[in-house]
Design a protein around this motif. Structure first.
Motif, PDB file in Angstrom:
ATOM      1  N   GLY A  81      -6.864 -22.220  26.838  1.00 46.38           N
ATOM      2  CA  GLY A  81      -6.778 -21.228  25.777  1.00 46.38           C
ATOM      3  C   GLY A  81      -7.924 -20.248  25.806  1.00 46.38           C
ATOM      4  N   ASN A  82      -7.787 -19.208  25.009  1.00 44.93           N
ATOM      5  CA  ASN A  82      -8.829 -18.196  24.841  1.00 44.93           C
ATOM      6  C   ASN A  82      -9.914 -18.801  23.959  1.00 44.93           C
ATOM      7  OD1 ASN A  82     -10.377 -15.953  24.448  1.00 44.93           O
ATOM      8  ND2 ASN A  82      -8.710 -14.617  23.849  1.00 44.93           N
ATOM      9  N   GLY A  83     -10.747 -19.639  24.578  1.00 45.02           N
ATOM     10  CA  GLY A  83     -11.698 -20.446  23.833  1.00 45.02           C
ATOM     11  C   GLY A  83     -10.990 -21.632  23.197  1.00 45.02           C
ATOM     12  N   SER A  84     -11.743 -22.638  22.782  1.00 46.06           N
ATOM     13  CA  SER A  84     -11.140 -23.781  22.081  1.00 46.06           C
ATOM     14  C   SER A  84     -10.552 -23.371  20.744  1.00 46.06           C
ATOM     15  CB  SER A  84     -12.187 -24.881  21.875  1.00 46.06           C
ATOM     16  OG  SER A  84     -12.667 -25.358  23.103  1.00 46.06           O
ATOM     17  N   ASP A  85     -11.037 -22.260  20.196  1.00 45.44           N
ATOM     18  CA  ASP A  85     -10.527 -21.800  18.901  1.00 45.44           C
ATOM     19  C   ASP A  85      -9.029 -21.516  18.962  1.00 45.44           C
ATOM     20  OD1 ASP A  85     -13.094 -21.966  17.911  1.00 45.44           O
ATOM     21  OD2 ASP A  85     -13.545 -19.856  18.255  1.00 45.44           O
ATOM     22  N   GLU A  86      -8.536 -21.021  20.102  1.00 46.55           N
ATOM     23  CA  GLU A  86      -7.091 -20.782  20.212  1.00 46.55           C
ATOM     24  C   GLU A  86      -6.331 -22.091  20.089  1.00 46.55           C
ATOM     25  OE1 GLU A  86      -3.621 -18.840  23.063  1.00 46.55           O
ATOM     26  OE2 GLU A  86      -5.647 -19.050  23.874  1.00 46.55           O
ATOM     27  N   ALA A  87      -6.834 -23.132  20.739  1.00 45.93           N
ATOM     28  CA  ALA A  87      -6.174 -24.434  20.652  1.00 45.93           C
ATOM     29  C   ALA A  87      -6.200 -24.970  19.225  1.00 45.93           C
ATOM     30  CB  ALA A  87      -6.839 -25.421  21.606  1.00 45.93           C
ATOM     31  N   VAL A  88      -7.330 -24.809  18.527  1.00 45.53           N
ATOM     32  CA  VAL A  88      -7.429 -25.249  17.129  1.00 45.53           C
ATOM     33  C   VAL A  88      -6.363 -24.558  16.287  1.00 45.53           C
ATOM     34  CG1 VAL A  88      -8.866 -25.198  15.049  1.00 45.53           C
ATOM     35  CG2 VAL A  88      -9.878 -25.841  17.258  1.00 45.53           C
ATOM     36  N   GLY A 111     -17.196 -24.835  11.671  1.00 47.31           N
ATOM     37  CA  GLY A 111     -16.533 -24.095  10.615  1.00 47.31           C
ATOM     38  C   GLY A 111     -15.160 -23.548  10.939  1.00 47.31           C
ATOM     39  N   MET A 112     -14.804 -23.421  12.230  1.00 45.49           N
ATOM     40  CA  MET A 112     -13.536 -22.788  12.566  1.00 45.49           C
ATOM     41  C   MET A 112     -12.320 -23.628  12.221  1.00 45.49           C
ATOM     42  SD  MET A 112     -13.654 -19.681  13.439  1.00 45.49           S
ATOM     43  CE  MET A 112     -11.982 -19.510  14.077  1.00 45.49           C
ATOM     44  N   TYR A 113     -12.487 -24.941  12.040  1.00 43.15           N
ATOM     45  CA  TYR A 113     -11.341 -25.750  11.617  1.00 43.15           C
ATOM     46  C   TYR A 113     -10.846 -25.257  10.253  1.00 43.15           C
ATOM     47  CZ  TYR A 113     -13.776 -28.861  14.911  1.00 43.15           C
ATOM     48  OH  TYR A 113     -14.460 -29.385  15.982  1.00 43.15           O
ATOM     49  N   SER A 114     -11.780 -25.051   9.339  1.00 47.08           N
ATOM     50  CA  SER A 114     -11.421 -24.587   7.995  1.00 47.08           C
ATOM     51  C   SER A 114     -10.927 -23.153   8.012  1.00 47.08           C
ATOM     52  CB  SER A 114     -12.625 -24.709   7.053  1.00 47.08           C
ATOM     53  OG  SER A 114     -12.995 -26.066   6.882  1.00 47.08           O
ATOM     54  N   VAL A 115     -11.540 -22.310   8.852  1.00 43.99           N
ATOM     55  CA  VAL A 115     -11.112 -20.907   8.940  1.00 43.99           C
ATOM     56  C   VAL A 115      -9.681 -20.818   9.455  1.00 43.99           C
ATOM     57  CG1 VAL A 115     -11.507 -18.712  10.115  1.00 43.99           C
ATOM     58  CG2 VAL A 115     -13.446 -19.998   9.192  1.00 43.99           C
ATOM     59  N   CYS A 116      -9.378 -21.531  10.527  1.00 47.55           N
ATOM     60  CA  CYS A 116      -8.014 -21.509  11.071  1.00 47.55           C
ATOM     61  C   CYS A 116      -7.009 -22.070  10.075  1.00 47.55           C
ATOM     62  CB  CYS A 116      -7.957 -22.299  12.381  1.00 47.55           C
ATOM     63  SG  CYS A 116      -8.781 -21.490  13.767  1.00 47.55           S
ATOM     64  N   ALA A 117      -7.412 -23.100   9.352  1.00 45.47           N
ATOM     65  CA  ALA A 117      -6.521 -23.651   8.327  1.00 45.47           C
ATOM     66  C   ALA A 117      -6.254 -22.617   7.238  1.00 45.47           C
ATOM     67  CB  ALA A 117      -7.138 -24.918   7.731  1.00 45.47           C
ATOM     68  N   ALA A 118      -7.298 -21.930   6.793  1.00 47.95           N
ATOM     69  CA  ALA A 118      -7.127 -20.918   5.744  1.00 47.95           C
ATOM     70  C   ALA A 118      -6.217 -19.785   6.216  1.00 47.95           C
ATOM     71  CB  ALA A 118      -8.490 -20.374   5.323  1.00 47.95           C
ATOM     72  N   ILE A 119      -6.386 -19.350   7.456  1.00 43.41           N
ATOM     73  CA  ILE A 119      -5.542 -18.288   8.000  1.00 43.41           C
ATOM     74  C   ILE A 119      -4.076 -18.707   7.986  1.00 43.41           C
ATOM     75  CG2 ILE A 119      -4.973 -17.030  10.133  1.00 43.41           C
ATOM     76  CD1 ILE A 119      -8.004 -17.058  10.741  1.00 43.41           C
ATOM     77  N   ASN A 120      -3.835 -19.990   8.241  1.00 49.32           N
ATOM     78  CA  ASN A 120      -2.466 -20.507   8.281  1.00 49.32           C
ATOM     79  C   ASN A 120      -1.989 -21.041   6.934  1.00 49.32           C
ATOM     80  OD1 ASN A 120      -1.448 -20.477  11.231  1.00 49.32           O
ATOM     81  ND2 ASN A 120      -3.562 -21.187  11.408  1.00 49.32           N
ATOM     82  N   SER A 212     -17.636 -23.016  27.668  1.00 46.64           N
ATOM     83  CA  SER A 212     -18.606 -22.110  27.056  1.00 46.64           C
ATOM     84  C   SER A 212     -20.025 -22.654  27.041  1.00 46.64           C
ATOM     85  CB  SER A 212     -18.190 -21.796  25.615  1.00 46.64           C
ATOM     86  OG  SER A 212     -16.993 -21.058  25.587  1.00 46.64           O
ATOM     87  N   LYS A 213     -20.180 -23.968  27.011  1.00 44.50           N
ATOM     88  CA  LYS A 213     -21.503 -24.552  26.802  1.00 44.50           C
ATOM     89  C   LYS A 213     -22.170 -24.924  28.124  1.00 44.50           C
ATOM     90  CE  LYS A 213     -20.407 -24.226  22.456  1.00 44.50           C
ATOM     91  NZ  LYS A 213     -20.904 -23.121  21.633  1.00 44.50           N
ATOM     92  N   ALA A 214     -21.911 -26.138  28.607  1.00 42.72           N
ATOM     93  CA  ALA A 214     -22.577 -26.614  29.819  1.00 42.72           C
ATOM     94  C   ALA A 214     -22.240 -25.766  31.043  1.00 42.72           C
ATOM     95  CB  ALA A 214     -22.188 -28.069  30.076  1.00 42.72           C
ATOM     96  N   ILE A 224     -10.228 -25.793  26.665  1.00 40.40           N
ATOM     97  CA  ILE A 224      -9.237 -26.726  27.211  1.00 40.40           C
ATOM     98  C   ILE A 224      -8.757 -27.671  26.113  1.00 40.40           C
ATOM     99  CG2 ILE A 224      -8.734 -28.216  29.196  1.00 40.40           C
ATOM    100  CD1 ILE A 224     -11.651 -27.722  30.106  1.00 40.40           C
ATOM    101  N   ALA A 225      -7.459 -27.965  26.139  1.00 41.22           N
ATOM    102  CA  ALA A 225      -6.914 -29.065  25.343  1.00 41.22           C
ATOM    103  C   ALA A 225      -6.252 -30.042  26.295  1.00 41.22           C
ATOM    104  CB  ALA A 225      -5.906 -28.552  24.320  1.00 41.22           C
ATOM    105  N   PHE A 226      -6.621 -31.317  26.187  1.00 40.57           N
ATOM    106  CA  PHE A 226      -5.984 -32.385  26.951  1.00 40.57           C
ATOM    107  C   PHE A 226      -5.100 -33.185  25.991  1.00 40.57           C
ATOM    108  CE2 PHE A 226     -10.087 -31.619  29.020  1.00 40.57           C
ATOM    109  CZ  PHE A 226      -9.731 -31.484  30.360  1.00 40.57           C
TER     110      PHE A 226
END
Length: 353
Positions: A81-88, A111-120, A212-214, A224-226
């Motif tokens: 995905g376009n960052g893990s945020d897309e998968a969330v 914080g993006m778990y709550s943001v994505c939930a609010a958007i949806n 994005s990190k290591a 990535i989502a597995f």
């Protein structure tokens, strides 16, 4: 323990019925074709080698094969995905009915778990972590409700830096009748604490990771989502057709050829993290530096708001987490290069309340 059939029944009915956008490019698996299907400009006058005049492979097949070998998974268990945020966002959209269902999080967390939930338009149920930032498993199961369809566990957790015990995560996924998402964005700094090996046992488990990190690819935006292949099929059905651009995929291909460089970098960051922790703990303005399994430190200070503003004035940007539960007067400090970390320490030594 949930079966895959029971897990798939959690999918929103409209998503299960959805007919995805289909391109001729996704139906063709050969090479060296004459591409006259997607109304692209046939002339590559910006970067001929990168071929950005062409749409990318919508299923990112080459990258998934490489990642599968690296992680010991199958390509059909991988979503990019376009960052893990897309998968969330996609997970919430696929499994949570707006205005009806909820997600659960363990605060403080990303914080993006709550943001994505609010958007949806999906509610968020918060469960407070223990004082040592571990999950209060009994509190969770005593207060869980039937409207909670997805639970997010960030491990190692942001902003606290600690990984949750695998036995705790396995207890949640084995007893929860919904989807458990384990966000392992920082797992390359503690690979022994990954839950990837639980995937084949629990079809209601989704594990998120990132480059994005290591992997030093934050600007490329690749997450990535597995998961079980049937869940991956659903995510692919809902995603935008060409969700990762050619430049990012080219960078990813080069990075996957340099896994040894990533390991060297990770070890350097871990060594520097421990050095930074030791120096921070000796400062008068620091009350505690929490243990970390990541590339950052959560630091309890005497006055986070004042120190944060002081550092900004000295052109050093950290993250003030004081408003998060259990994080009063805490700053989150990313481990930088040795000279950057040394400069931080020098500036903090000169801090006067």
């Amino acid at each position: 323990m949930m079966s895959i059939d029971k897990t798939l029944k959690l999918i929103r009915p409209n998503i299960a019925r959805l007919q995805p956008y289909s391109s001729a490019r996704s139906e063709f698996t050969g090479s060296n074709a004459i591409l006259l299907d997607a109304n692209e400009n046939p002339y590559s006058f910006i970067d001929e080698e990168m071929e950005i005049n062409r749409y990318p492979d919508p299923m990112q097949r080459y990258a998934k094969r490489k990642i599968a070998l690296l992680k010991g998974m199958e390509p059909n268990q991988i979503f990019l995905g376009n960052g893990s945020d897309e998968a969330v966002d996609l997970i919430i959209r696929c499994f949570c009915e707006p205005s009806t269902d909820s997600i659960a999080i363990f605060s403080p967390t990303y914080g993006m778990y709550s943001v994505c939930a609010a958007i949806n338009n999906v509610a968020v149920k918060q469960f407070l972590l223990n004082d040592d930032f571990s999950i209060n498993i009994n509190q969770f199961f005593d207060n869980i409700s039937s409207d909670i369809k997805v639970v997010f566990i960030c491990s190692p957790n942001n902003p606290t830096g600690n990984a949750q015990p695998i036995k705790t995560i396995e207890r949640v996924v084995s007893q929860f009748n919904g989807i458990l998402v384990v966000d392992e964005a920082y797992i390359d700094f503690c690979p022994e604490k990954s839950t990837l090996n639980l995937l084949n046992k629990y079809p209601n488990l989704i594990v998120l990771q990132t480059f994005s990190k290591a992997w030093a690819m934050a600007g490329a935006r690749i997450g990535i989502a597995f998961a079980h292949e049937n869940i991956i099929r659903i995510l692919n059905k809902v995603k935008f057709p060409y969700n990762i651009g050619v430049p990012s995929l080219k960078v990813l291909e080069r990075a996957l050829e340099k896994t040894s460089s990533t390991k060297i970098s990770v070890n350097q960051i871990i060594d520097e993290r421990e050095m930074l922790k030791m120096k921070l703990q000796a400062l008068p303005c620091v009350e505690k530096v929490y243990p970390s399994d990541t590339n950052f430190l959560l630091v309890k200070t005497t006055d986070a708001n004042s120190i944060y503003r002081y550092l900004l004035n000295k052109t050093i940007v950290v993250r003030n987490r004081s408003n998060e539960p259990l994080c009063e007067n805490c700053l989150r400090i990313t481990v930088g290069k040795p000279d950057e970390n040394q400069r931080l320490i020098e500036i903090l030594k000169a801090y006067e309340p």
